[in-house]
Enzyme design. Structure first.
Site, PDB file in Angstrom:
ATOM      1  N   CYS A  34       0.814  -1.229   0.000  1.00  0.00           N
ATOM      2  CA  CYS A  34       0.000   0.000   0.000  1.00  0.00           C
ATOM      3  C   CYS A  34       0.841   1.270   0.000  1.00  0.00           C
ATOM      4  O   CYS A  34       0.313   2.355  -0.185  1.00  0.00           O
ATOM      5  CB  CYS A  34      -0.921   0.013   1.213  1.00  0.00           C
ATOM      6  SG  CYS A  34       0.016  -0.023   2.749  1.00  0.00           S
ATOM      7  N   CYS A 108      -1.304  -4.785   8.094  1.00  0.00           N
ATOM      8  CA  CYS A 108      -0.924  -3.461   8.586  1.00  0.00           C
ATOM      9  C   CYS A 108      -0.170  -3.561   9.912  1.00  0.00           C
ATOM     10  O   CYS A 108       0.663  -2.715  10.222  1.00  0.00           O
ATOM     11  CB  CYS A 108      -2.150  -2.585   8.776  1.00  0.00           C
ATOM     12  SG  CYS A 108      -3.219  -2.531   7.331  1.00  0.00           S
TER      13      CYS A 108
HETATM   14 FE1  FES Z   1      -1.182   0.231   4.421  1.00  0.00          FE
HETATM   15 FE2  FES Z   1      -2.715  -0.492   6.351  1.00  0.00          FE
HETATM   16  S1  FES Z   1      -3.290  -0.266   4.290  1.00  0.00           S
HETATM   17  S2  FES Z   1      -0.610  -0.218   6.400  1.00  0.00           S
END
Ligand code: FES
Length: 128
Positions: A34, A108
């Site tokens: 992400c 995460c």
């Molecule tokens: Fe990137 Fe949670 S979506 S750390």
């Protein structure tokens, strides 16, 4: 997506957030999926009885609600712990302390324990 009450508390009012000017160790990790980033600063002191321990800890995170909540929680879990104890904190400990994370958000919490362990390794390398 269902977040626990604990996650929401730590997301809206994070503990130990901010920069530490003279840290003993700094760990920074990024999530390749992400692009989120997490930085953990630790201040290590020596105690006659327990040895080296994390006297203070801070975090800076550019990320999602789970990344902020796990950062905040890991600082609470690591504060006051010895280096050995802090090295043993896992992503599951963080998720459990937050009363669970939604399954698609479990990745995460990897950032939090990776950044903490990285900060400890940085401290140990600087000592050499
Ligand atoms: Fe990137 Fe949670 S979506 S750390």
């Amino acid at each position: 997506m269902q977040y626990s009450k604990k996650v929401l508390q730590h997301f809206t009012k994070p503990h130990n957030q901010g920069e530490m000017k003279r840290a003993s160790g700094v760990g920074m990790v990024g999530n390749p999926v992400c692009g989120d980033l997490m930085k953990i600063y630790i201040d290590v002191k020596e105690d006659k009885k327990k040895g080296e321990y994390i006297k203070d800890i801070k975090f800076e995170t550019l990320g999602c609600a789970s990344a902020i909540a796990t950062s905040s929680m890991i600082t609470d879990l690591a504060k006051g712990k010895t280096i050995e104890e802090a090295m043993k904190i896992t992503r599951n400990d963080v998720a459990d302390a937050l009363e669970g994370l939604p399954p698609i958000k479990m990745h995460c919490s990897n950032l939090a324990d990776d950044a903490l362990h990285e900060a400890i390794r940085d401290y140990q390398n600087k000592k050499k």
